[in-house]
Every structure is written in structure tokens, then in C-alpha cells.
Scaffold this motif. Structure first.
Motif, short mmCIF file in Angstrom:
data_model
loop_
_atom_site.label_atom_id
_atom_site.label_comp_id
_atom_site.label_asym_id
_atom_site.label_seq_id
_atom_site.Cartn_x
_atom_site.Cartn_y
_atom_site.Cartn_z
N GLY A 1 0.80 -1.21 0.00
CA GLY A 1 0.00 0.00 0.00
C GLY A 1 0.84 1.27 0.00
O GLY A 1 2.07 1.21 -0.03
N PHE B 1 -7.15 0.10 -3.97
CA PHE B 1 -7.40 -0.99 -3.02
C PHE B 1 -8.67 -1.70 -3.44
O PHE B 1 -9.74 -1.09 -3.57
N TRP C 1 -3.82 -4.17 -2.23
CA TRP C 1 -3.37 -2.89 -2.79
C TRP C 1 -2.64 -3.12 -4.11
O TRP C 1 -1.98 -4.14 -4.30
#
Length: 522
Positions: free
Chosen positions: A173, A211, A218
Motif C-alpha cells: 500500500g 485498493f 493494494w
């Protein structure tokens, strides 16, 4: 071919420079973030003592800014989470959760076990699945003295049906940041930009992440085309055609040691998913027509009816080398993506006043009409005009409407006028930046934010509502007098209860954390 190769090489060089800068920022900020992690862990230990859901009817929340205000997807409720306040000496961060019942005009404080740590300048997105979910990513925690910052990179979901928090751990992420923007797009959350700051360094981002709400994974997007430069605090919204719009924002760069120059961006871009090519995106710069917002930072954004994007307030900074002055705004702008056009949100005013004026025209002779018009114009807002140079060198004329000074004088009215037809200036929120907005059933709700009065930063707790279909006038739901707020002068030594200051409190906090040079970033 040579030119193309040179351009590509230059682009790769810029990417390497950005990567080096991020590594440098990360290294220098690691120590202070470790210190703040200990403080955050202490507060999480306190939160861990909550073992059951407790819902308590309460008065409206204390003053704050950089919180999130979201409309429940199924119920007539608004959800307020987090935020910050500065009282002149200490910074207060919150992870409180409040629910506003629109029909009952009442607030409830909801305490849920294992909540996210205290933060501000995060992003919150509501999606309808599972009875409604509130997704939160990132944000910032500050030390009590407001000199050190910790930027979160965690992802949380509040299950609205069961009132439970869940931290979703997924690799790959975005890095820790605040002032980023995030929207729901189909079955994904799309995140753009933001910034990371330590005591000595900072970096702004223009990266894009997705996401997946089905796989909880992610992925970093790599759109083709020329996109926005790194920035935070921009507008990010989804168009009816399924594209994503980025407008404006704020960034700063170091011009010499201990001197930074801020930029209030006024450019606009479209991020579009290429048809038939999953995961392929492209940037396009757009130039809308109409009445565009004047340059500003710290503005607030919400989605209005007819899939229009609404922009409210903010601050227009005038920077010198060693100082920063800001003109705070309370105007409204709407962006219509279908027409690719901006237009100003002018309020019509209450209908009762229009009826009164028509009756006055028929009943009064010409001389009285003239006098009445003069009295009305004496009460009208003052128009302040000044010029600002945008980032591309364009000179933009800013017109700001200010309430006329002095006590308002009621215009003469016919004897049969009812009290609600008594006239007077339009009710509207005072100018501010970093306020919270949400739209439900075509009504815009505005809570809090901040403005500056000399050296004092005033954080607001007032609450307004505007019917976006009528656009007649703001309705005051909660009044607040900023003059009654506590403001403590800076001291050289910290009190022993400094830790309590950062903890965030119940209802006794009132102002903001960001320093003057940071105020436009979120």
C-alpha cells in the motif's frame, strides 16, 4: 527518436531524485517517529480498556478541524471521526466517533473497542456493502508541542451495521502520509497524493494506488500521460462518466535554508481507466470553462446532487520570505463534469424578502423606493477586490464578499409583514479553511474548520446546513462564539501534563495544530 529518448531519460531522472528524497526523509524522520510511536502505543493501551460498545447522547463535538464527516449510506446519519485542535500551547488529536441523527437533530458519542489511533488529515470513504462501511486510510499524529509528526499508513474499516472497527493489513500500500485524497470507484478505493513531513524534511506525492474491496489487495497504478505534480489537499471526485477529477491542492519547496515557498495549484486533471484494458489508466489535463475558483488551499469538497462536485471556502495565502498571510474564504463553487464547467454557487436568499420587496414597490412612492434601496445597499456585503498571480503566471482577480461592519439596521417594512419577513443580511458561515463537509438527501452539512485572527488560530465547532436544491440560505444548526475560546500564549517550558495534551480530550479542546506554513497542506 533522439528527443524522445532524452525526454524519457529526463523522466527517469526525476523519478530517481524523488526516490532519493523519500529515502532521505524516511531516514531522518525515523527517530522522531519512533518517539511518537511510543506515545501512540500509550494511548492505544488506554483505548484497549474499552471492552464494549457504549453509545452516549451528548452535546455537539468540541471544536476541531481536519476530521472526517461522512454520510451514512442507509440511515439519516452523519459520521464524524478524528480531527485536531490547538489551544496556543498544546496539540490535541482525536479518535472519537460521533453520530449525528439528522431527523432528531441530536448527537451521540459512540465508543467502540479497539479503534484506530488518534489522527487528523486522514481520508474517510463510505461504501454501501455489508450494511455500510467507513474506510479510513492514513493521516497524522503530532507531538503535544506540534513540532514532531507521525504519518500513518494503516487502513481501517468501520462496519456500520455491527459498529465494529477492523484493521485491514495488506502489503504493497501507500507509504505513510496525510493530506492525501481517496474516493470509491466501482469496487475499489483510489488514493492520490498527500505529503510526509518530519522536523527537517518533507516530501509531496503524486502517486496513485488502488485498493480492491473484494480481494483486500493494494496495487500501485502507473497511469500514462502527464499527470498532476506532487501535492496534497486537492479536490478528488468521481464523474458520472466514471473518470476521476483532480483539481488544485498545495505543495511547497525549499528555496534556501529554512525558507520554503508554497504553491497553491489551480490546474485540473482527469484520470481515466482505459476501456478493455484492466488496470490501465491515463492522465489528461483539462481546462474547464465557466467561473473557476480563485487560487486557494485548505478548501473542502463534497459531492452535490446531479453528480456535481462542490467546493467550499479555504484560504488564499500571500507569502513573503519570512511570513505568511491568509485571506479566508466562505464561497461556494460547483464543477459540472458533464459540461466540464465551473460555476459559482450564488445563494438566492429567503423568498419572504422577495415578497416584501415586491409589496414595497407597489405600496411606496418612487422617493421612498429610492430611500429603501439606499438603506438596503448600506447593509449589503462589502466587495473586496484584489489580484493574485497563479502558478502559471496568470493574473486572477479575486472578489471576496464581507459582511458590512456595524449593527445591521432593519429596513422599513409594511405593517402586515410577518416576523420572518423582517429582512436582514443573509446568514452564512464565517470564512474558514479545513472544514468538514457531507451531503445527505440533497442537503450540505458543514462543521468546524479554522481561521486566523492575528497570531491566534481559532478552531470552530459551528454546524450549518444548506439545501442544495433551493440554494436559498444557510440554516444554523449549532452556533458557536469563537471569542469565548480559551487561547494560551506560548511558553518556553512544557508542563508535566504535556502527554495529556496530545491524548485528545472530551469536550474541552478548541484549536488547531498546523503551523502557519502548514495550514494549506491538508
Amino acid at each position: 527518436m533522439g528527443k524522445k529518448g532524452k525526454k524519457e531519460k529526463k523522466g527517469r531522472g526525476a523519478e530517481k531524485t524523488a526516490a532519493k528524497m523519500e529515502k532521505k526523509v524516511s531516514k531522518r524522520s525515523r527517530k522522531e517517529e519512533e518517539d511518537l510511536e511510543a506515545l501512540i502505543a500509550h494511548f492505544q493501551t488506554l483505548d484497549a480498556k474499552k471492552t464494549q460498545i457504549v453509545e452516549t447522547p451528548c452535546s455537539p463535538p468540541s471544536p476541531r478541524l481536519n476530521a472526517s464527516l461522512s454520510a451514512h449510506p442507509e440511515k439519516d446519519e452523519l459520521i464524524l471521526f478524528g480531527g485536531e485542535y490547538f489551544n496556543g500551547q498544546k496539540t490535541f488529536l482525536y479518535n472519537e466517533l460521533y453520530i449525528y441523527n439528522i431527523r432528531k437533530d441530536s448527537w451521540t458519542k459512540v465508543e467502540i473497542p479497539s479503534p484506530p489511533p488518534r489522527r487528523c488529515a486522514h481520508q474517510a470513504v463510505v461504501v454501501p456493502q455489508g450494511g455500510g462501511q467507513l474506510w479510513i486510510f492514513g493521516g497524522e499524529f503530532a507531538s503535544p508541542d506540534g513540532e514532531q509528526f507521525y504519518h500513518y499508513k494503516d487502513l481501517w474499516v468501520l462496519h456500520l451495521a455491527t459498529k465494529t472497527w477492523e484493521q485491514v493489513r495488506s502489503p504493497g500500500g501507500p507509504s505513510g502520509r496525510s493530506g492525501h485524497r481517496m474516493v470509491a470507484w466501482k469496487r475499489q478505493l483510489i488514493l492520490f497524493g498527500g505529503f510526509h513531513e518530519s522536523t527537517r524534511d518533507y516530501i509531496y506525492y503524486n502517486d496513485v494506488y488502488a485498493f480492491d474491496l473484494d480481494t483486500f489487495m493494494w496495487s500501485k497504478l502507473s497511469p500514462s500521460g502527464t499527470g498532476p505534480t506532487p501535492r496534497s489537499g486537492c479536490q478528488m471526485s468521481v464523474t458520472p462518466q466514471g473518470s476521476i477529477v483532480i483539481y488544485g491542492g498545495y505543495s511547497k519547496q525549499r528555496v534556501k535554508k529554512d525558507v520554503d515557498k508554497g504553491t497553491q495549484h489551480s490546474d485540473m486533471f482527469l484520470l481515466k481507466s482505459e476501456e478493455g484494458k484492466e488496470g490501465r489508466w491515463v492522465w489528461t489535463r483539462i481546462n474547464p470553462s465557466g467561473t473557476k475558483p480563485t487560487p486557494r488551499s485548505g478548501f473542502s469538497v463534497a459531492m452535490a446532487p446531479n453528480s456535481q462536485t462542490l467546493l467550499f471556502g479555504g484560504v488564499c495565502d500571500e507569502e513573503e520570505e519570512e511570513s505568511l498571510e491568509g485571506d479566508f474564504l466562505n464561497d461556494l463553487y460547483f464543477y459540472d463534469a458533464t459540461k466540464n464547467r465551473w460555476f459559482a454557487g450564488q445563494l438566492k436568499g429567503p423568498k419572504s424578502e422577495k415578497r416584501k420587496r415586491r409589496r414595497g414597490t407597489k405600496a411606496e412612492p418612487e422617493g421612498a423606493n429610492k430611500q429603501e434601496c439606499e438603506e438596503a445597499s448600506a447593509q449589503a456585503p462589502l466587495e473586496v477586490v484584489r489580484e493574485v498571480i497563479t502558478e502559471d503566471g496568470t493574473v486572477v482577480t479575486i472578489k471576496q464578499m464581507l459582511t458590512a461592519p456595524g449593527p445591521s439596521k432593519q429596513p422599513q417594512s409594511d405593517e402586515d409583514d410577518s416576523p420572518e419577513e423582517a429582512g436582514g443580511p443573509l446568514v452564512e458561515p464565517r470564512p474558514r479553511s479545513n472544514a468538514m463537509l457531507a451531503v445527505k438527501h440533497g442537503r450540505l452539512y458543514l462543521y468546524g474548520g479554522m481561521f486566523e485572527a492575528g497570531d491566534r488560530q481559532v478552531t470552530l465547532s459551528d454546524f450549518y446546513c444548506l439545501d442544495l436544491h433551493k440554494k436559498d440560505q444557510w440554516m444554523v444548526l449549532v452556533e458557536a462564539d469563537p471569542d469565548t475560546q480559551e487561547w494560551l500564549e506560548e511558553t518556553d517550558s512544557e508542563d508535566s501534563d504535556a502527554g495529556e495534551g496530545a491524548e485528545g480530550g472530551e469536550e474541552d479542546e478548541e484549536d488547531e495544530d498546523s503551523s502557519e506554513e502548514d495550514q494549506g497542506e491538508y
